[in-house]
Design an enzyme around this catalytic site. Sequence first.
Site, short mmCIF file in Angstrom:
data_model
loop_
_atom_site.label_atom_id
_atom_site.label_comp_id
_atom_site.label_asym_id
_atom_site.label_seq_id
_atom_site.Cartn_x
_atom_site.Cartn_y
_atom_site.Cartn_z
N HIS A 157 -18.15 84.33 25.16
CA HIS A 157 -17.02 83.60 24.70
C HIS A 157 -16.31 83.38 26.03
O HIS A 157 -15.92 84.73 26.75
CB HIS A 157 -16.25 83.93 23.71
N ASP A 196 -20.02 81.09 16.20
CA ASP A 196 -21.32 80.31 15.67
C ASP A 196 -22.49 80.98 15.38
O ASP A 196 -23.42 80.62 14.98
CB ASP A 196 -21.75 79.52 16.85
C1 SDX Z 1 -17.25 77.99 21.07
O1 SDX Z 1 -13.35 77.85 24.15
C2 SDX Z 1 -13.44 78.30 22.72
O2 SDX Z 1 -12.41 78.54 22.13
C3 SDX Z 1 -14.57 77.71 22.09
C4 SDX Z 1 -14.80 77.98 20.31
C5 SDX Z 1 -14.09 77.08 19.76
O3 SDX Z 1 -13.61 77.60 18.38
O4 SDX Z 1 -13.27 76.07 20.22
O5 SDX Z 1 -14.62 79.26 20.35
C6 SDX Z 1 -16.21 77.52 20.10
O6 SDX Z 1 -17.53 77.07 21.79
C7 SDX Z 1 -17.77 79.21 20.99
C8 SDX Z 1 -18.94 79.34 21.85
C9 SDX Z 1 -20.17 78.71 21.63
N1 SDX Z 1 -21.58 78.89 22.66
C10 SDX Z 1 -22.43 79.58 22.55
O7 SDX Z 1 -22.54 80.46 21.68
C11 SDX Z 1 -23.48 79.23 23.66
C12 SDX Z 1 -23.74 80.55 24.38
N2 SDX Z 1 -22.68 81.09 25.09
C13 SDX Z 1 -22.56 80.94 26.47
O8 SDX Z 1 -22.99 79.56 26.96
C14 SDX Z 1 -21.09 81.17 27.10
O9 SDX Z 1 -21.12 82.39 26.56
C15 SDX Z 1 -20.17 80.37 26.95
C16 SDX Z 1 -20.27 78.91 27.37
C17 SDX Z 1 -19.64 80.56 25.38
C18 SDX Z 1 -18.91 81.13 27.62
O10 SDX Z 1 -19.13 80.85 29.02
P1 SDX Z 1 -18.38 81.33 30.11
O11 SDX Z 1 -17.00 81.83 29.78
O12 SDX Z 1 -18.11 80.44 31.31
O13 SDX Z 1 -19.13 82.60 30.67
P2 SDX Z 1 -20.08 82.61 31.78
O14 SDX Z 1 -21.17 81.45 31.41
O15 SDX Z 1 -19.62 82.60 33.16
O16 SDX Z 1 -20.76 83.86 31.57
C19 SDX Z 1 -20.22 85.08 32.03
C20 SDX Z 1 -21.59 85.94 32.25
C21 SDX Z 1 -22.92 85.04 33.05
O17 SDX Z 1 -23.60 86.10 33.76
P3 SDX Z 1 -23.43 86.29 35.37
O18 SDX Z 1 -23.50 84.96 35.95
O19 SDX Z 1 -22.05 86.82 35.52
O20 SDX Z 1 -24.30 87.02 35.70
O21 SDX Z 1 -22.34 86.22 31.06
C22 SDX Z 1 -23.52 85.74 30.82
C23 SDX Z 1 -23.86 84.58 31.90
O22 SDX Z 1 -24.88 84.36 32.55
N3 SDX Z 1 -23.76 85.12 29.69
C24 SDX Z 1 -24.82 85.10 28.67
C25 SDX Z 1 -24.55 84.60 27.60
N4 SDX Z 1 -22.92 84.26 27.72
C26 SDX Z 1 -22.59 84.31 29.00
N5 SDX Z 1 -26.03 85.63 28.93
C27 SDX Z 1 -26.78 85.44 27.77
N6 SDX Z 1 -26.61 84.80 26.90
C28 SDX Z 1 -25.25 84.38 26.44
N7 SDX Z 1 -24.87 83.98 25.41
#
Ligand code: SDX
Length: 432
Positions: A309, A367
């Site tokens: 998140h 989720d």
């Molecule tokens: C919702 O914003 C809100 O409030 C949203 C929400 C709401 O109520 O409105 O809470 C609802 O959207 C919840 C999130 C649902 N999405 C998912 O579950 C999809 C999987 N999660 C990822 O796509 C990700 O965690 C996000 C999109 C949720 C957050 O992305 P960020 O904040 O942009 O973080 P990032 O992508 O920069 O990740 C940071 C690091 C990265 O690694 P590095 O580049 O630093 O090496 O963490 C890794 C990412 O690769 N990472 C993950 C991961 N999530 C982040 N690696 C593996 N699996 C994951 N799920």
Amino acid sequence: MAKDIPDTATLSFGDKSINLPMSSPTLGPDVVDIRKLYAQGDVFTYDPGFTSTASCESAITYIDGDKGELLYRGYPIDQLAEKSSFLEVCYLLIYGELPSATELTDFTTRVTHHTMLHEQMTNFFRGFRRDAHPMAIVCGVVGAMSAFYHDSTDIYDPWQREVATIRLIAKLPTICAWAYKYHVGQPFIYPRNDLNYAENFIHMCFAVPATEFKVDPILSKAMDRIFTLHADHEQNASTSTVRLAGSSQANPFACIAAGVACLWGPAHGGANQACLEMLREIGTVDRIPEYIEKAKDKADPFRLMGFGHRVYKNFDPRANVMKESADEVLGLMGIEDNPTLQVAKELERIALQDAYFKEKKLYPNVDFYSGIILDAMGFPTSMFTPIFALARTAGWISQWKEMIADPSQKIGRPRQLYTGAPHRDYVPVSER
Ligand code: SDX
């Protein structure tokens, strides 16, 4: 209580030194007000994804990502999920205070008497292919509301804003249920005024004209709680979309349709569908390590859906409530040994022990468990995000109303870091 912070922050670069005012919120980080930075310093700030940028002032919802805390108008989400109801939470988000008994009765009555859709709108559903994703239908029909409810599109008339608010909260369940009915080829079931909000939605989804359908109170209570958990969440992507659309003075139905479209993405509200499909693909606990490795592999676009998140760097408090609800609902339904739930719990256990997830502070989000409950209730995965949109309409419209009433609100118009071609003259095709 304002903390003891300096009145200004000083930004120095080259021969410039610019003093920027600072202000303190009720809760959360202090802010540096950069509204005059470009005028005074001829520079932009650069923050793609808005990881360090407050886009607005709001009094509706607050998240402490480190503590894993979520407050709606100051009330903790776990208390509201346990003690309140979705319509009471809608009232709280919209008007800022918990309603008295009389206020809640009046609000509930107003919503109940707006659940019907203009009969001609049924034609919109029939214009879609049967296999259209319900989110495509919901997005289209919500936008089409601006073609039917002209008497609540004037954003400068407080009464019309109020009517649009009630219409959206009241009609989203009907629109989502009818999108499902159209998808499965069954006749539309009309809303009933003798059912509460969650009962009505379940009834419209699963009743058929051929027989009486009694809504199981276990399911309607779980449905109502799921609505509450999804109602609002600060300036997430879809709420920011609603605010940006609203800043151009677009009508409320168009703004909410824009929010629906943004929520659909699997990185946002589409994650509940993607998460259940992922859990089903994993299938058995012995295959979990393979997927944990895929999620950690930078070369692999696979991510653990329902994990991570932007704000929470601790447990998402909604995920905790959802997990308890999943245990309760599946237990009461006699399917506590649901294989998908077992895979989810083991996946959570393994991931939370893994150095990669611990280092990046990746925890289950809202989720991760919601799809398991919705699946057990009989919803297809394609209905998970429409249900999220139904609930988030309360937050979207509350944030939209707050924005419209904010005297400092201007049209949202971000600038950019331009890295394209410098000025150059046109070259005739004969000379290329
Ligand atoms: C919702 O914003 C809100 O409030 C949203 C929400 C709401 O109520 O409105 O809470 C609802 O959207 C919840 C999130 C649902 N999405 C998912 O579950 C999809 C999987 N999660 C990822 O796509 C990700 O965690 C996000 C999109 C949720 C957050 O992305 P960020 O904040 O942009 O973080 P990032 O992508 O920069 O990740 C940071 C690091 C990265 O690694 P590095 O580049 O630093 O090496 O963490 C890794 C990412 O690769 N990472 C993950 C991961 N999530 C982040 N690696 C593996 N699996 C994951 N799920």
